[in-house]
Scaffold this motif. Structure first.
Motif, PDB file in Angstrom:
ATOM      1  N   GLU A 157       0.938  -1.254  -0.008  1.00  0.00           N
ATOM      2  CA  GLU A 157       0.027  -0.060  -0.028  1.00  0.00           C
ATOM      3  C   GLU A 157       0.771   1.198   0.121  1.00  0.00           C
ATOM      4  N   LEU A 158       0.359   2.336  -0.523  1.00  0.00           N
ATOM      5  CA  LEU A 158       1.128   3.549  -0.586  1.00  0.00           C
ATOM      6  C   LEU A 158       0.216   4.728  -0.021  1.00  0.00           C
ATOM      7  N   THR A 159       0.845   5.332   0.906  1.00  0.00           N
ATOM      8  CA  THR A 159      -0.134   6.678   1.441  1.00  0.00           C
ATOM      9  C   THR A 159       0.578   7.896   1.261  1.00  0.00           C
ATOM     10  N   LYS A 160       1.837   7.992   0.802  1.00  0.00           N
ATOM     11  CA  LYS A 160       2.625   9.109   0.447  1.00  0.00           C
ATOM     12  C   LYS A 160       2.409   9.531  -0.866  1.00  0.00           C
ATOM     13  N   ASN A 161       2.298  10.834  -1.000  1.00  0.00           N
ATOM     14  CA  ASN A 161       2.567  11.378  -2.741  1.00  0.00           C
ATOM     15  C   ASN A 161       3.964  11.301  -2.986  1.00  0.00           C
ATOM     16  N   LEU A 162       4.181  10.898  -3.915  1.00  0.00           N
ATOM     17  CA  LEU A 162       5.559  10.463  -4.575  1.00  0.00           C
ATOM     18  C   LEU A 162       5.381  10.911  -6.291  1.00  0.00           C
ATOM     19  N   THR A 163       6.629  11.472  -6.601  1.00  0.00           N
ATOM     20  CA  THR A 163       6.787  11.681  -8.174  1.00  0.00           C
ATOM     21  C   THR A 163       7.588  10.420  -8.473  1.00  0.00           C
ATOM     22  N   VAL A 164       7.115   9.551  -9.525  1.00  0.00           N
ATOM     23  CA  VAL A 164       7.694   8.375  -9.934  1.00  0.00           C
ATOM     24  C   VAL A 164       8.295   8.648 -11.486  1.00  0.00           C
ATOM     25  N   VAL A 173       6.055   1.292 -15.097  1.00  0.00           N
ATOM     26  CA  VAL A 173       5.241   1.187 -14.071  1.00  0.00           C
ATOM     27  C   VAL A 173       4.051   0.324 -14.325  1.00  0.00           C
ATOM     28  N   SER A 174       3.782  -0.625 -13.456  1.00  0.00           N
ATOM     29  CA  SER A 174       2.359  -1.481 -13.893  1.00  0.00           C
ATOM     30  C   SER A 174       1.196  -0.723 -13.584  1.00  0.00           C
ATOM     31  N   ALA A 175       0.252  -1.022 -14.515  1.00  0.00           N
ATOM     32  CA  ALA A 175      -0.944  -0.192 -14.395  1.00  0.00           C
ATOM     33  C   ALA A 175      -1.671  -0.264 -12.953  1.00  0.00           C
ATOM     34  N   ALA A 176      -1.687  -1.201 -12.153  1.00  0.00           N
ATOM     35  CA  ALA A 176      -2.008  -1.294 -10.764  1.00  0.00           C
ATOM     36  C   ALA A 176      -1.080  -0.442  -9.543  1.00  0.00           C
ATOM     37  N   ALA A 177       0.006  -0.375 -10.065  1.00  0.00           N
ATOM     38  CA  ALA A 177       1.056   0.376  -9.337  1.00  0.00           C
ATOM     39  C   ALA A 177       0.723   1.812  -9.538  1.00  0.00           C
ATOM     40  N   LYS A 178       0.477   2.296 -10.883  1.00  0.00           N
ATOM     41  CA  LYS A 178       0.243   3.608 -11.359  1.00  0.00           C
ATOM     42  C   LYS A 178      -1.186   4.123 -10.581  1.00  0.00           C
ATOM     43  N   ALA A 179      -2.165   3.086 -10.705  1.00  0.00           N
ATOM     44  CA  ALA A 179      -3.243   3.617  -9.696  1.00  0.00           C
ATOM     45  C   ALA A 179      -3.061   4.009  -8.565  1.00  0.00           C
ATOM     46  N   LYS A 180      -2.013   3.066  -7.618  1.00  0.00           N
ATOM     47  CA  LYS A 180      -2.099   3.335  -6.368  1.00  0.00           C
ATOM     48  C   LYS A 180      -1.320   4.619  -6.123  1.00  0.00           C
ATOM     49  N   ILE A 181      -0.180   4.854  -6.731  1.00  0.00           N
ATOM     50  CA  ILE A 181       0.400   6.076  -6.926  1.00  0.00           C
ATOM     51  C   ILE A 181      -0.389   7.303  -6.983  1.00  0.00           C
ATOM     52  N   GLU A 182      -1.254   7.339  -8.222  1.00  0.00           N
ATOM     53  CA  GLU A 182      -2.178   8.273  -8.443  1.00  0.00           C
ATOM     54  C   GLU A 182      -2.952   8.633  -7.485  1.00  0.00           C
ATOM     55  N   LYS A 183      -3.638   7.458  -6.683  1.00  0.00           N
ATOM     56  CA  LYS A 183      -4.749   7.296  -5.524  1.00  0.00           C
ATOM     57  C   LYS A 183      -4.097   8.215  -4.472  1.00  0.00           C
ATOM     58  N   ALA A 184      -2.542   8.017  -4.128  1.00  0.00           N
ATOM     59  CA  ALA A 184      -2.138   8.573  -2.769  1.00  0.00           C
ATOM     60  C   ALA A 184      -1.889  10.145  -3.153  1.00  0.00           C
ATOM     61  N   GLY A 185      -2.260  10.633  -4.539  1.00  0.00           N
ATOM     62  CA  GLY A 185      -1.837  12.116  -4.909  1.00  0.00           C
ATOM     63  C   GLY A 185      -0.487  12.098  -5.431  1.00  0.00           C
ATOM     64  N   GLY A 186       0.425  11.052  -5.931  1.00  0.00           N
ATOM     65  CA  GLY A 186       1.721  11.117  -6.546  1.00  0.00           C
ATOM     66  C   GLY A 186       1.376  11.291  -8.321  1.00  0.00           C
ATOM     67  N   SER A 187       2.561  11.460  -8.939  1.00  0.00           N
ATOM     68  CA  SER A 187       2.409  11.420 -10.145  1.00  0.00           C
ATOM     69  C   SER A 187       3.400  10.342 -11.092  1.00  0.00           C
ATOM     70  N   VAL A 188       3.053  10.149 -12.163  1.00  0.00           N
ATOM     71  CA  VAL A 188       4.079   8.986 -12.713  1.00  0.00           C
ATOM     72  C   VAL A 188       4.484   9.297 -14.107  1.00  0.00           C
ATOM     73  N   LYS A 189       5.768   9.066 -14.419  1.00  0.00           N
ATOM     74  CA  LYS A 189       6.233   9.656 -15.773  1.00  0.00           C
ATOM     75  C   LYS A 189       7.346   8.288 -16.153  1.00  0.00           C
ATOM     76  N   THR A 190       7.115   7.854 -17.112  1.00  0.00           N
ATOM     77  CA  THR A 190       7.781   6.766 -17.637  1.00  0.00           C
ATOM     78  C   THR A 190       8.517   6.804 -18.948  1.00  0.00           C
ATOM     79  N   ALA A 191       9.697   6.162 -18.955  1.00  0.00           N
ATOM     80  CA  ALA A 191      10.427   6.278 -20.064  1.00  0.00           C
ATOM     81  C   ALA A 191       9.702   5.759 -21.392  1.00  0.00           C
ATOM     82  N   GLU A 192       9.105   4.341 -21.248  1.00  0.00           N
ATOM     83  CA  GLU A 192       8.331   3.986 -22.154  1.00  0.00           C
ATOM     84  C   GLU A 192       6.999   4.070 -21.944  1.00  0.00           C
ATOM     85  N   PRO A 193       6.153   4.611 -23.004  1.00  0.00           N
ATOM     86  CA  PRO A 193       4.636   4.651 -22.996  1.00  0.00           C
ATOM     87  C   PRO A 193       3.997   3.078 -22.498  1.00  0.00           C
TER      88      PRO A 193
END
Length: 155
Positions: free
Chosen positions: A118-125, A130-150
Motif C-alpha cells: 500500500e502507498l499513502t505518500k504522494n511521490l513523483t515516480v 510502471v505496472s497499471a495497478a502500481a500507477k493507480a495506487k501512486i495516483e490515488k495517493a496523490g502522486g504522479s507517474v512519468k515513464t520512459a516507455e509509454p
C-alpha cells in the motif's frame, strides 16, 4: 610489536614442471604426452563439438525460427511497499534516488514499479516502467507517474 614474517603455508608454492629437456631430466622424450597420435603433436587438438568424424550434433539438427533472447530486456522490480518504507512524502523516485536508498545497485539497469503493498505518500515516480495497478495506487495517493516507455493500453 611482535616480529613475525608472513609466509605461504607448506606446499602452497610449487616449482613449475619443465618438460621436454632430454631423457636424463626424467621428463624428456615424450614429455608426458604418450606415444604418437594427435594429442602428442603440437597444435594437435580438435574443435569444440568434434565427434571423431561423425556428423556433429550442431550440424545434424535443423536450426529454424527466431530467438528473442539477445534483445530481451531485464527489469529490476521495486514494489510500492518499498517506496512507502524508504521514501517520505513529496520525494521523487528515480534511478538516482533508488541507488541512494539502496534499492538499486546500478543506473544502467531498467526499473519497473510493481503494485505489491500500500502507498499513502504522494511521490513523483520517474522510472522506465510502471505496472497499471502500481500507477493507480501512486495516483490515488496523490502522486504522479512519468515513464520512459509509454504504457500499452490493453485492447
Amino acid at each position: 610489536m611482535a616480529d613475525f614474517v608472513l609466509s605461504a603455508p607448506q606446499g602452497a608454492n610449487k616449482k613449475k614442471r619443465i618438460v621436454g629437456r632430454g631423457s636424463s631430466s626424467g621428463r624428456g622424450t615424450t614429455a608426458g604426452k604418450g606415444n604418437k597420435g594427435q594429442q602428442s603433436r603440437s597444435g594437435g587438438k580438435t574443435y569444440v563439438g568434434f565427434e571423431g568424424g561423425q556428423m556433429p550434433l550442431y550440424r545434424r539438427i535443423a536450426h529454424r525460427g527466431f530467438s528473442n533472447y539477445p534483445f530481451k530486456k531485464v527489469y529490476v522490480t521495486v514494489n510500492v511497499k518499498l517506496l512507502e518504507e524508504k521514501f517520505s512524502a513529496g520525494d521523487t523516485v528515480n534511478k538516482e534516488s533508488l541507488i541512494a536508498k539502496g534499492l538499486l545497485d546500478s543506473a544502467d539497469k531498467l526499473v519497473k514499479i510493481l503494485a505489491d503493498g500500500e502507498l499513502t505518500k504522494n511521490l513523483t515516480v520517474d522510472v522506465d516502467k510502471v505496472s497499471a495497478a502500481a500507477k493507480a495506487k501512486i495516483e490515488k495517493a496523490g502522486g504522479s507517474v512519468k515513464t520512459a516507455e509509454p504504457t500499452e493500453e490493453k485492447k
